[in-house]
Design a protein around this motif. Structure first.
Motif, PDB file in Angstrom:
ATOM      1  N   GLU A  57       4.421   9.969  -8.516  1.00 34.28           N
ATOM      2  CA  GLU A  57       5.116  10.746  -7.492  1.00 34.28           C
ATOM      3  C   GLU A  57       5.261   9.955  -6.190  1.00 34.28           C
ATOM      4  O   GLU A  57       6.275  10.061  -5.490  1.00 34.28           O
ATOM      5  CB  GLU A  57       4.380  12.062  -7.233  1.00 34.28           C
ATOM      6  CG  GLU A  57       4.457  13.054  -8.378  1.00 34.28           C
ATOM      7  CD  GLU A  57       5.898  13.435  -8.708  1.00 34.28           C
ATOM      8  OE1 GLU A  57       6.689  13.604  -7.768  1.00 34.28           O
ATOM      9  OE2 GLU A  57       6.222  13.546  -9.906  1.00 34.28           O
ATOM     10  N   ILE A  58       4.253   9.160  -5.872  1.00 35.99           N
ATOM     11  CA  ILE A  58       4.320   8.333  -4.657  1.00 35.99           C
ATOM     12  C   ILE A  58       5.451   7.335  -4.778  1.00 35.99           C
ATOM     13  O   ILE A  58       6.230   7.135  -3.835  1.00 35.99           O
ATOM     14  CB  ILE A  58       2.967   7.613  -4.421  1.00 35.99           C
ATOM     15  CG1 ILE A  58       1.907   8.623  -3.984  1.00 35.99           C
ATOM     16  CG2 ILE A  58       3.114   6.495  -3.379  1.00 35.99           C
ATOM     17  CD1 ILE A  58       0.498   8.076  -3.989  1.00 35.99           C
ATOM     18  N   LYS A  91       0.581  12.776  -0.498  1.00 39.29           N
ATOM     19  CA  LYS A  91      -0.234  12.402  -1.645  1.00 39.29           C
ATOM     20  C   LYS A  91      -1.070  11.168  -1.318  1.00 39.29           C
ATOM     21  O   LYS A  91      -0.575  10.207  -0.743  1.00 39.29           O
ATOM     22  CB  LYS A  91       0.648  12.149  -2.870  1.00 39.29           C
ATOM     23  CG  LYS A  91       1.448  13.383  -3.276  1.00 39.29           C
ATOM     24  CD  LYS A  91       2.464  13.075  -4.339  1.00 39.29           C
ATOM     25  CE  LYS A  91       3.290  14.320  -4.662  1.00 39.29           C
ATOM     26  NZ  LYS A  91       4.086  14.787  -3.499  1.00 39.29           N
ATOM     27  N   ASN A  92      -2.322  11.206  -1.727  1.00 40.26           N
ATOM     28  CA  ASN A  92      -3.271  10.133  -1.450  1.00 40.26           C
ATOM     29  C   ASN A  92      -3.002   8.964  -2.396  1.00 40.26           C
ATOM     30  O   ASN A  92      -3.028   9.114  -3.623  1.00 40.26           O
ATOM     31  CB  ASN A  92      -4.701  10.653  -1.643  1.00 40.26           C
ATOM     32  CG  ASN A  92      -5.740   9.690  -1.107  1.00 40.26           C
ATOM     33  OD1 ASN A  92      -5.548   8.485  -1.081  1.00 40.26           O
ATOM     34  ND2 ASN A  92      -6.866  10.247  -0.674  1.00 40.26           N
ATOM     35  N   THR A  93      -2.755   7.772  -1.827  1.00 37.90           N
ATOM     36  CA  THR A  93      -2.434   6.620  -2.671  1.00 37.90           C
ATOM     37  C   THR A  93      -3.622   6.156  -3.512  1.00 37.90           C
ATOM     38  O   THR A  93      -3.442   5.359  -4.442  1.00 37.90           O
ATOM     39  CB  THR A  93      -1.933   5.435  -1.826  1.00 37.90           C
ATOM     40  OG1 THR A  93      -2.944   5.040  -0.898  1.00 37.90           O
ATOM     41  CG2 THR A  93      -0.666   5.807  -1.062  1.00 37.90           C
ATOM     42  N   HIS A 126       0.832  -1.206   0.000  1.00 37.09           N
ATOM     43  CA  HIS A 126       0.000   0.000   0.000  1.00 37.09           C
ATOM     44  C   HIS A 126       0.866   1.255   0.000  1.00 37.09           C
ATOM     45  O   HIS A 126       0.565   2.235  -0.682  1.00 37.09           O
ATOM     46  CB  HIS A 126      -0.915   0.012   1.228  1.00 37.09           C
ATOM     47  CG  HIS A 126      -2.230  -0.643   0.980  1.00 37.09           C
ATOM     48  ND1 HIS A 126      -3.324   0.030   0.498  1.00 37.09           N
ATOM     49  CD2 HIS A 126      -2.626  -1.926   1.130  1.00 37.09           C
ATOM     50  CE1 HIS A 126      -4.340  -0.800   0.365  1.00 37.09           C
ATOM     51  NE2 HIS A 126      -3.949  -1.999   0.740  1.00 37.09           N
ATOM     52  N   ILE A 127       1.941   1.231   0.777  1.00 35.09           N
ATOM     53  CA  ILE A 127       2.779   2.425   0.887  1.00 35.09           C
ATOM     54  C   ILE A 127       3.487   2.723  -0.430  1.00 35.09           C
ATOM     55  O   ILE A 127       3.763   3.884  -0.751  1.00 35.09           O
ATOM     56  CB  ILE A 127       3.788   2.250   2.041  1.00 35.09           C
ATOM     57  CG1 ILE A 127       3.033   2.144   3.373  1.00 35.09           C
ATOM     58  CG2 ILE A 127       4.766   3.429   2.107  1.00 35.09           C
ATOM     59  CD1 ILE A 127       3.908   1.764   4.548  1.00 35.09           C
ATOM     60  N   ASN A 128       3.724   1.691  -1.239  1.00 33.47           N
ATOM     61  CA  ASN A 128       4.312   1.881  -2.563  1.00 33.47           C
ATOM     62  C   ASN A 128       3.248   1.999  -3.650  1.00 33.47           C
ATOM     63  O   ASN A 128       3.560   2.012  -4.837  1.00 33.47           O
ATOM     64  CB  ASN A 128       5.260   0.715  -2.872  1.00 33.47           C
ATOM     65  CG  ASN A 128       6.193   0.993  -4.026  1.00 33.47           C
ATOM     66  OD1 ASN A 128       6.213   0.261  -4.999  1.00 33.47           O
ATOM     67  ND2 ASN A 128       6.963   2.073  -3.941  1.00 33.47           N
TER      68      ASN A 128
END
Length: 287
Positions: free
Chosen positions: A85-86, A75-77, A58-60
């Motif tokens: 950008e994430i 930034k919202n995943t 999720h974090i990636n």
């Protein structure tokens, strides 16, 4: 807001039959809250199936929330337009380095990510040199990855992520396939990046000894965070950890058993040096 912030994050795996009807729903992540500050070294502990690898994805932005929100570097995943950008902000190192190394020469592999980002050639080679040096692999820059040990390959994988200059690196059980020496090499490289470069580290592991030097630890079970705290605080709760089927570092367990036998030791001893120091003080006080 921290560099990683989750609010009631939920991820459900839905199983369907051949006709597309829902057979079952399993929550791999169930109402997780996180607030991780930039530059921190965070560890996530848990058995297989606890949800920690799903959290890493999720974090990636490899997975998206079923419910709740997850922000990485503001930034919202869940925002499809922010995924690029994430992933620039949060690099990922997987369990098996062979799944992440694709080139036949170490320096070419490390430069692959920046090249795909459109970085100029001169800047790419500067990043390759600096990244390999930061993980102690510069002298192997012209080697074939096939000639490297497991620990060396994992350090090359970390250098490849570092060359893209992320603000955060997520390591999903990076030492699970390594021998003790390889594990030490990788952990030493990760701590160096954290301390010298200020890179935020999220280390996902089931090895208790690997989290001793972390700033903060989360323990996951069945998709939930069931314990959290600084390592010393967490490992002072030996019986509670055992309830969650987790061990503690051997030195901590030894100190815990000695304390139960009547030796007045402080809770949460983490290293051999600490234990020896406390025992020396105890026996000197009896002289």
């Amino acid at each position: 807001m921290g560099i990683i912030q989750a609010n009631q994050l939920v991820h459900e795996y839905i199983r369907r039959d051949e006709e597309g009807n829902v057979e079952s729903i399993q929550a791999a992540i169930d109402g997780v809250d996180l607030d991780i500050e930039a530059g921190a070294f965070i560890a996530v502990l848990g058995h297989n199936g606890s949800g920690k690898s799903t959290l890493a994805k999720h974090i990636n932005a490899l997975l998206w929330p079923s419910e709740g929100t997850l922000y990485v570097d503001g930034k919202n995943t869940s925002d499809a337009e922010a995924i690029y950008e994430i992933r620039r902000a949060a690099g990922m190192v997987f369990q098996n380095p062979d799944n992440q190394i694709i080139a036949s020469v170490v320096e070419e592999d490390v430069g692959f990510g920046p090249e795909n980002m459109g970085i100029e050639t001169e800047e790419i080679w500067t990043r390759v040199k600096e990244s390999l040096a930061s993980v102690g692999m510069l002298k192997y820059r012209s080697h074939s990855p096939n000639r490297l040990s497991g620990g060396q390959k994992q350090r090359v994988a970390i250098a490849g992520v570092m060359a893209m200059e992320p603000k955060c690196i997520i390591l999903d059980e990076p030492t699970a396939m390594l021998d003790p020496n390889g594990r030490k090499e990788v952990l030493r490289a990760v701590h160096t990046l954290n301390k010298q470069k200020g890179v935020t580290i999220l280390l996902i592991t089931h090895y208790m000894e690997e989290v001793v030097d972390a700033d903060y630890v989360y323990v996951m079970e069945k998709g939930k965070i069931v314990m959290q705290g600084a390592p010393r605080e967490l490992f002072s709760r030996v019986d509670e950890l055992k309830e969650h089927r987790l061990d503690v570092p051997q030195i901590t367990l030894l100190a815990h058993e000695l304390k139960k036998e009547g030796i007045p030791l402080p809770a949460g001893i983490l290293t051999r040096q600490e234990l020896i120091g406390e025992l020396v003080r105890f026996y000197r006080s009896r002289e």
